[in-house]
Design a protein around this motif. Structure first.
Motif, mmCIF file in Angstrom:
data_model
loop_
_atom_site.group_PDB
_atom_site.id
_atom_site.type_symbol
_atom_site.label_atom_id
_atom_site.label_comp_id
_atom_site.label_asym_id
_atom_site.label_seq_id
_atom_site.Cartn_x
_atom_site.Cartn_y
_atom_site.Cartn_z
ATOM 1 N N LEU A 89 0.805 -1.219 0.000
ATOM 2 C CA LEU A 89 0.000 0.000 0.000
ATOM 3 C C LEU A 89 0.841 1.274 0.000
ATOM 4 O O LEU A 89 0.333 2.359 -0.278
ATOM 5 N N GLY A 90 2.110 1.150 0.335
ATOM 6 C CA GLY A 90 2.983 2.318 0.360
ATOM 7 C C GLY A 90 2.558 3.347 1.391
ATOM 8 O O GLY A 90 2.570 4.540 1.126
ATOM 9 N N VAL A 91 2.180 2.894 2.569
ATOM 10 C CA VAL A 91 1.655 3.798 3.593
ATOM 11 C C VAL A 91 2.696 4.232 4.622
ATOM 12 O O VAL A 91 2.371 4.904 5.586
ATOM 13 N N ARG A 92 3.946 3.877 4.408
ATOM 14 C CA ARG A 92 5.017 4.314 5.307
ATOM 15 C C ARG A 92 5.370 5.755 4.962
ATOM 16 O O ARG A 92 5.665 6.083 3.819
ATOM 17 N N ILE A 93 5.322 6.620 5.966
ATOM 18 C CA ILE A 93 5.687 8.018 5.761
ATOM 19 C C ILE A 93 6.722 8.409 6.808
ATOM 20 O O ILE A 93 6.787 7.817 7.879
ATOM 21 N N ASP A 127 9.204 7.248 11.347
ATOM 22 C CA ASP A 127 8.316 6.621 10.375
ATOM 23 C C ASP A 127 6.976 6.323 11.006
ATOM 24 O O ASP A 127 6.912 5.853 12.151
ATOM 25 N N LEU A 128 5.923 6.602 10.269
ATOM 26 C CA LEU A 128 4.550 6.368 10.709
ATOM 27 C C LEU A 128 3.759 5.721 9.586
ATOM 28 O O LEU A 128 4.207 5.677 8.441
ATOM 29 N N ILE A 129 2.572 5.253 9.915
ATOM 30 C CA ILE A 129 1.632 4.754 8.917
ATOM 31 C C ILE A 129 0.742 5.922 8.511
ATOM 32 O O ILE A 129 0.176 6.613 9.358
ATOM 33 N N ALA A 130 0.602 6.132 7.214
ATOM 34 C CA ALA A 130 -0.217 7.224 6.696
ATOM 35 C C ALA A 130 -1.694 6.963 6.954
ATOM 36 O O ALA A 130 -2.112 5.832 7.220
ATOM 37 N N ASN A 131 -2.468 8.012 6.865
ATOM 38 C CA ASN A 131 -3.917 7.916 6.982
ATOM 39 C C ASN A 131 -4.434 6.941 5.928
ATOM 40 O O ASN A 131 -4.034 6.999 4.771
ATOM 41 N N GLY A 132 -5.349 6.066 6.323
ATOM 42 C CA GLY A 132 -5.889 5.072 5.404
ATOM 43 C C GLY A 132 -6.784 5.665 4.328
ATOM 44 O O GLY A 132 -6.916 5.105 3.245
ATOM 45 N N ALA A 133 -7.389 6.799 4.601
ATOM 46 C CA ALA A 133 -8.255 7.451 3.617
ATOM 47 C C ALA A 133 -7.410 8.404 2.780
ATOM 48 O O ALA A 133 -6.794 9.322 3.309
ATOM 49 N N ARG A 134 -7.398 8.168 1.499
ATOM 50 C CA ARG A 134 -6.632 9.033 0.593
ATOM 51 C C ARG A 134 -7.609 9.814 -0.274
ATOM 52 O O ARG A 134 -8.230 9.259 -1.174
ATOM 53 N N MET A 135 -7.745 11.080 0.041
ATOM 54 C CA MET A 135 -8.700 11.922 -0.667
ATOM 55 C C MET A 135 -7.963 12.830 -1.640
ATOM 56 O O MET A 135 -7.022 13.519 -1.262
#
Length: 129
Positions: free
Chosen positions: A65-69, A80-88
């Protein structure tokens, strides 16, 4: 346990929660996470592993998912954190800073509700904050 007299009704499970959790713990340690996840998936029970922090970014789905930020942190440089699951598309999330440490805004918030610095220091001295 589903047919056990003590736990067969919601009230029994509620009032005997500590004993029930202990019994479940004794069963859970008999299999690996992968075995439990396989069993739950077979039974159509939604589930997933609970990771230790050093395991989160190694998860194939997290990588896919490429959610590492990476965000700036006042003391650690970047974390490093996990990005918000909702991508608007029109209102994307901004990742320009990390979450504040516990208590980072205590003085500011208490001042906003009318407390003086003396009152805030008294609370701190008394161990309230």
């Amino acid at each position: 346990l589903a047919t056990h007299e003590t736990y067969s009704k919601p009230g029994g499970r509620y009032f005997n929660r500590a004993a029930l959790v202990s019994e479940i713990d004794q069963e859970v340690i008999k299999k690996t996470n992968a075995e439990w996840i396989g069993a739950f998936n077979t039974a159509s029970v939604p589930c997933g592993p609970i990771y230790k922090m050093d395991e989160v970014f190694a998860d194939p789905q997290v990588q896919h998912l490429g959610v590492r930020i990476s965000v700036p942190h006042d003391e650690k440089g970047h974390i490093d954190l996990i990005a918000n699951g909702a991508r608007m598309e029109r209102t994307p999330a901004a990742y320009d800073q990390s979450s504040p440490e516990a208590g980072a805004h205590t003085d500011e918030i208490l001042s906003e509700i009318g407390m003086s610095m003396e009152q805030i220091e008294a609370l701190r001295t008394e161990g309230v904050i």
